[in-house]
Design a protein around this motif. Sequence first.
Motif, PDB file in Angstrom:
ATOM      1  N   CYS A  68     -31.750 -17.912  34.550  1.00  0.00           N
ATOM      2  CA  CYS A  68     -32.156 -16.640  35.128  1.00  0.00           C
ATOM      3  C   CYS A  68     -31.450 -16.470  36.461  1.00  0.00           C
ATOM      4  O   CYS A  68     -30.956 -17.436  37.048  1.00  0.00           O
ATOM      5  CB  CYS A  68     -33.669 -16.571  35.304  1.00  0.00           C
ATOM      6  N   TYR A  69     -31.433 -15.236  36.910  1.00  0.00           N
ATOM      7  CA  TYR A  69     -30.857 -14.954  38.220  1.00  0.00           C
ATOM      8  C   TYR A  69     -31.441 -13.662  38.759  1.00  0.00           C
ATOM      9  O   TYR A  69     -32.018 -12.864  38.023  1.00  0.00           O
ATOM     10  CB  TYR A  69     -29.322 -14.881  38.162  1.00  0.00           C
ATOM     11  N   ALA A  70     -31.292 -13.494  40.056  1.00  0.00           N
ATOM     12  CA  ALA A  70     -31.647 -12.247  40.719  1.00  0.00           C
ATOM     13  C   ALA A  70     -30.348 -11.620  41.200  1.00  0.00           C
ATOM     14  O   ALA A  70     -29.505 -12.298  41.792  1.00  0.00           O
ATOM     15  CB  ALA A  70     -32.582 -12.495  41.893  1.00  0.00           C
ATOM     16  N   GLY A  71     -30.211 -10.343  40.916  1.00  0.00           N
ATOM     17  CA  GLY A  71     -29.038  -9.609  41.367  1.00  0.00           C
ATOM     18  C   GLY A  71     -29.452  -8.405  42.184  1.00  0.00           C
ATOM     19  O   GLY A  71     -30.609  -7.962  42.095  1.00  0.00           O
ATOM     20  N   THR A  82     -34.425  -5.438  47.603  1.00  0.00           N
ATOM     21  CA  THR A  82     -34.827  -5.282  46.205  1.00  0.00           C
ATOM     22  C   THR A  82     -33.821  -5.949  45.285  1.00  0.00           C
ATOM     23  O   THR A  82     -32.611  -5.740  45.421  1.00  0.00           O
ATOM     24  CB  THR A  82     -34.937  -3.784  45.842  1.00  0.00           C
ATOM     25  N   VAL A  83     -34.339  -6.752  44.348  1.00  0.00           N
ATOM     26  CA  VAL A  83     -33.494  -7.405  43.357  1.00  0.00           C
ATOM     27  C   VAL A  83     -33.965  -7.056  41.949  1.00  0.00           C
ATOM     28  O   VAL A  83     -35.102  -6.647  41.738  1.00  0.00           O
ATOM     29  CB  VAL A  83     -33.467  -8.940  43.528  1.00  0.00           C
ATOM     30  N   GLU A  84     -33.067  -7.239  41.017  1.00  0.00           N
ATOM     31  CA  GLU A  84     -33.371  -7.103  39.588  1.00  0.00           C
ATOM     32  C   GLU A  84     -33.247  -8.484  38.964  1.00  0.00           C
ATOM     33  O   GLU A  84     -32.275  -9.194  39.211  1.00  0.00           O
ATOM     34  CB  GLU A  84     -32.385  -6.137  38.934  1.00  0.00           C
ATOM     35  N   ASP A  85     -34.243  -8.850  38.166  1.00  0.00           N
ATOM     36  CA  ASP A  85     -34.179 -10.166  37.528  1.00  0.00           C
ATOM     37  C   ASP A  85     -33.542 -10.075  36.153  1.00  0.00           C
ATOM     38  O   ASP A  85     -33.573  -9.029  35.511  1.00  0.00           O
ATOM     39  CB  ASP A  85     -35.581 -10.788  37.424  1.00  0.00           C
ATOM     40  N   SER A  86     -32.980 -11.183  35.727  1.00  0.00           N
ATOM     41  CA  SER A  86     -32.470 -11.354  34.370  1.00  0.00           C
ATOM     42  C   SER A  86     -32.859 -12.750  33.904  1.00  0.00           C
ATOM     43  O   SER A  86     -32.673 -13.719  34.651  1.00  0.00           O
ATOM     44  CB  SER A  86     -30.948 -11.202  34.321  1.00  0.00           C
ATOM     45  N   VAL A  87     -33.405 -12.832  32.694  1.00  0.00           N
ATOM     46  CA  VAL A  87     -33.855 -14.103  32.137  1.00  0.00           C
ATOM     47  C   VAL A  87     -33.362 -14.186  30.694  1.00  0.00           C
ATOM     48  O   VAL A  87     -33.588 -13.260  29.913  1.00  0.00           O
ATOM     49  CB  VAL A  87     -35.398 -14.217  32.141  1.00  0.00           C
TER      50      VAL A  87
END
Length: 183
Positions: A68-71, A82-87
Amino acid sequence: MSLVIRASTDADVAAITAIYAWNVLNGLGTFEEVPPDQAEMGRRRQAFLDRGLPYLVAELDGEVLGYCYAGPFRLRAAYRFTVEDSVYVSPNAVGKGVGKALLSALIASCEALGLRQMCAVIGDSGNEASIGLHAALGFEKMGVFPSMGHKFGRWVDLVWMQRSLNGGGDTPPDAPGMQLSGV
């Protein structure tokens, strides 16, 4: 051994690439249709790391089962908190708590950076696993954008979910946020 959540390393990029490729070819969690190669995945990972953002993997007995990461949510300066997560998890790890462990660690990492909002843009309004995962960790459904992408011969919705970090917008920021500029 137990599941370990840790910062990703260059050595993890091959496993990350394989997990993402499976998700591109079999799922609606990403709207990409052609899996990127390992070099491209390495470049993408490094771009997030260069911003000081977390990029984590879940490992069990030496095998990477997910990442996962935060972008950045958007590149304009006002979005710096503000970040968007991806998993993404491997197909043999679905439903085994890997995604929850990853997202929990990602939330904690982003809070440690002083960030204030995390959003999830989930492909497919029928994606009960991802919607449920995010809801279980405090994300609220903010809306559905119908027919935003076309993949696997059908129109696919986007589900928008959001979670406050560090009190969200109730108080002024107490950290500098990310360095952002662009469009």
